[in-house]
Design a protein around this motif. Structure first.
Motif, PDB file in Angstrom:
ATOM      1  N   ARG A  89      35.540  35.866  50.339  1.00 33.47           N
ATOM      2  CA  ARG A  89      35.238  34.423  50.355  1.00 33.47           C
ATOM      3  C   ARG A  89      33.903  34.151  49.685  1.00 33.47           C
ATOM      4  N   SER A  90      32.887  34.972  49.983  1.00 34.87           N
ATOM      5  CA  SER A  90      31.569  34.819  49.366  1.00 34.87           C
ATOM      6  C   SER A  90      31.638  35.099  47.864  1.00 34.87           C
ATOM      7  N   PHE A  91      32.387  36.127  47.489  1.00 29.91           N
ATOM      8  CA  PHE A  91      32.572  36.483  46.076  1.00 29.91           C
ATOM      9  C   PHE A  91      33.141  35.296  45.296  1.00 29.91           C
ATOM     10  N   VAL A  92      34.137  34.617  45.898  1.00 30.70           N
ATOM     11  CA  VAL A  92      34.769  33.469  45.236  1.00 30.70           C
ATOM     12  C   VAL A  92      33.817  32.272  45.218  1.00 30.70           C
ATOM     13  N   GLU A  93      33.212  31.969  46.385  1.00 35.48           N
ATOM     14  CA  GLU A  93      32.359  30.783  46.498  1.00 35.48           C
ATOM     15  C   GLU A  93      31.188  30.826  45.521  1.00 35.48           C
ATOM     16  N   MET A  96      31.043  35.164  41.740  1.00 33.80           N
ATOM     17  CA  MET A  96      30.567  36.488  41.329  1.00 33.80           C
ATOM     18  C   MET A  96      31.490  37.126  40.294  1.00 33.80           C
ATOM     19  N   HIS A  97      32.703  36.595  40.170  1.00 32.66           N
ATOM     20  CA  HIS A  97      33.628  37.084  39.142  1.00 32.66           C
ATOM     21  C   HIS A  97      33.107  36.749  37.742  1.00 32.66           C
ATOM     22  N   GLY A  98      32.108  35.849  37.679  1.00 33.82           N
ATOM     23  CA  GLY A  98      31.508  35.495  36.396  1.00 33.82           C
ATOM     24  C   GLY A  98      30.304  36.343  36.027  1.00 33.82           C
ATOM     25  N   TYR A  99      29.897  37.262  36.915  1.00 28.84           N
ATOM     26  CA  TYR A  99      28.760  38.132  36.602  1.00 28.84           C
ATOM     27  C   TYR A  99      29.050  38.949  35.339  1.00 28.84           C
ATOM     28  N   ALA A 100      28.007  39.183  34.541  1.00 26.29           N
ATOM     29  CA  ALA A 100      28.185  39.957  33.308  1.00 26.29           C
ATOM     30  C   ALA A 100      28.616  41.388  33.613  1.00 26.29           C
ATOM     31  N   VAL A 104      31.883  44.249  40.674  1.00 25.68           N
ATOM     32  CA  VAL A 104      30.813  43.968  41.634  1.00 25.68           C
ATOM     33  C   VAL A 104      31.002  44.918  42.811  1.00 25.68           C
ATOM     34  N   LYS A 105      29.951  45.710  43.099  1.00 31.69           N
ATOM     35  CA  LYS A 105      30.044  46.765  44.125  1.00 31.69           C
ATOM     36  C   LYS A 105      29.121  46.405  45.294  1.00 31.69           C
ATOM     37  N   LEU A 106      29.720  46.156  46.455  1.00 33.25           N
ATOM     38  CA  LEU A 106      28.990  45.620  47.607  1.00 33.25           C
ATOM     39  C   LEU A 106      29.190  46.489  48.838  1.00 33.25           C
ATOM     40  N   TYR A 107      28.172  46.484  49.725  1.00 33.75           N
ATOM     41  CA  TYR A 107      28.340  47.106  51.039  1.00 33.75           C
ATOM     42  C   TYR A 107      27.732  46.198  52.093  1.00 33.75           C
ATOM     43  N   GLU A 132      33.082  47.074  49.433  1.00 30.94           N
ATOM     44  CA  GLU A 132      34.114  46.371  48.666  1.00 30.94           C
ATOM     45  C   GLU A 132      33.735  46.454  47.190  1.00 30.94           C
ATOM     46  N   VAL A 133      34.716  46.760  46.348  1.00 34.81           N
ATOM     47  CA  VAL A 133      34.524  46.746  44.903  1.00 34.81           C
ATOM     48  C   VAL A 133      35.501  45.734  44.329  1.00 34.81           C
ATOM     49  N   LEU A 134      34.985  44.712  43.667  1.00 30.85           N
ATOM     50  CA  LEU A 134      35.815  43.640  43.127  1.00 30.85           C
ATOM     51  C   LEU A 134      35.639  43.533  41.620  1.00 30.85           C
ATOM     52  N   GLY A 135      36.782  43.500  40.894  1.00 29.17           N
ATOM     53  CA  GLY A 135      36.687  43.274  39.458  1.00 29.17           C
ATOM     54  C   GLY A 135      37.180  44.405  38.592  1.00 29.17           C
TER      55      GLY A 135
END
Length: 430
Positions: A89-93, A96-100, A104-107, A132-135
């Motif tokens: 939810r935070s990734f979408v809000e 973060m999918h727009g990061y260069a 995106v690797k988060l803990y 979580e790793v997204l992208g």
């Protein structure tokens, strides 16, 4: 039961216990740093819909275990029962999918809340470490996440571990397997538990994970998800297994391993403890790939993978394998002050020592010198600094090294530099 006790399913972690947790948390953070993961912190509660959509309406978590309440504005809110939905939810809000830099690797480290029957290592307020790793849909990422989880346990000193992996396949493969499960279990519908009768309609794969029906004869002959993987899913799973083999990570494939959340696909894994005396519930960590969750939470299609690791169960596993956690409860210095003038002088000295990075404590009970020295022993102080009326008159402090018993008089205005040198391993007599 008294309301002045901790609620059922919760525990207080006292200082001697939190010292262990701090050590473990620091190790986990250092490992995440080595893998180039960054920490994220999300709210303790979310709009209920985040978990209904993100965890899945058919899951036990959503149907039976969530702490849900209405706020004064009539909004339905839920205490976080798991970590992934909040992170996504935070990734979408925050787009973060727009990061260069992708993925995106988060803990995270976070308390979770589930209304279930409390038992050892499974509480109503549980503490979880997760990543979580997204992208990225690269199977190498799946292997990296599994490697990170295994490294966390191994670097903390655990040896009795078993890694189980499975593939749930892509959407096409899951649909094929789903239909096969419905066809297989439908003749036995009336013999299944009430939960599984619902699962047969909503999410038949979860029947394979049922604790009530696990000994039913139909379980042994249930169709395997591995027999329903299409060519893409088979190739994906082979790559994950090859990467793990290249890393020297042992694993077993278990076709009955399913994840309890609706959004999982492709790689699923669990890490178990095989330590003697650990208990009947052996799972330490569960995780897997979830492609489709970001869309459920209003974002663009973004592949993801992660795991959640219960901190309570991790500490239990360390105890079961008798792993000694290094003690850091030694005190650098303890100051003993005798007399009113010494008491006043100690205030500034302690302040200056602390401001220069030296750990120090003192007596606040008005005790005599002998009792203060005993307190220094209990605190395992490396040095005792003694200030009496004579020392104050001469602007000195008596410094005693507890391990050797050596004592030295040091000018008060040089005490900070002297202690810094002593504690760094230097010798002020050179």
């Amino acid at each position: 039961m008294s309301s002045m006790k901790a609620p059922r399913g919760t525990v207080d972690l006292l200082p001697e216990e939190t010292a262990k947790w701090q050590y473990v948390e620091k190790m986990l953070k250092d490992i995440c740093n080595n893998y180039h993961f960054y920490e994220i912190r999300t709210p303790l509660f979310e709009h209920t819909e985040v978990f209904q959509r993100g965890v899945g309406d058919s899951t036990d978590i959503v149907q039976k275990e969530m702490y849900t309440f209405e706020d004064r504005g009539g909004r339905s809110l839920t205490l976080r029962p798991e970590g992934t939905a909040s992170v996504v939810r935070s990734f979408v809000e925050h787009k973060m999918h727009g990061y260069a830099d992708q993925p995106v690797k988060l803990y995270y480290f976070a308390p979770m809340f589930r209304y279930e029957r409390p038992q050892k290592g499974r509480m109503r307020q549980l503490n979880q470490f997760g990543v979580e790793v997204l992208g990225s849909s690269d199977p190498a990422v799946d292997a990296e996440v599994i490697d990170l989880a295994m490294s966390c346990y191994q670097e903390l000193g655990l040896n009795s571990l078993k890694l189980i992996i499975n593939s749930l396949g892509d959407q096409e493969s899951r649909e094929s397997h789903r239909q096969a499960l419905v066809d297989h279990f439908m003749p036995y519908k009336d013999e299944l538990c009430s939960d599984c009768r619902v699962r047969l309609e909503q999410n038949p794969m979860r029947i394979l994970d049922c604790k009530t029906d696990k000994d039913h004869a139909a379980m042994d002959t249930a169709p395997s998800v591995l027999d329903h993987l299409n060519a893409y899913s088979e190739d994906y799973f082979e790559k994950v297994k090859n990467y793990l083999t290249l890393m020297g990570i042992d694993f077993e494939v278990d076709a009955n391993l399913v994840r309890g959340l609706d959004y999982y696909n492709h790689t699923a894994f669990e890490i178990m403890s095989e330590a003697e005396g650990f208990g009947a519930i052996t799972t330490l960590t569960g995780g897997g790939r979830y492609n489709g969750l970001t869309e459920e939470l209003g974002g663009p299609a973004t592949p993801g993978i992660g795991f959640g690791m219960g901190m309570e169960r991790l500490v239990m596993a360390l105890e079961a394998e008798h792993v000694a956690i290094p003690s850091e409860n030694e005190l650098d210095c303890f100051l003993v002050a005798v007399g009113d003038e010494a008491d006043k002088a100690s205030v500034r000295l302690i302040h200056d020592l602390r401001k220069n990075g030296i750990q120090i404590d003192r007596d606040y009970q008005g005790r005599k010198m002998k009792a203060q020295l005993k307190a220094a022993d209990r605190y395992r102080a490396k040095y005792v600094l003694i200030l009496g009326e004579n020392e104050v008159d001469q602007q000195l402090v008596n410094v005693k090294e507890m391990k050797t018993g050596n004592q030295e008089e040091v000018p008060l205005n040089q005490a900070v530099a002297y202690m810094q040198e002593k504690l760094s391993g230097g010798n002020s007599n050179e």
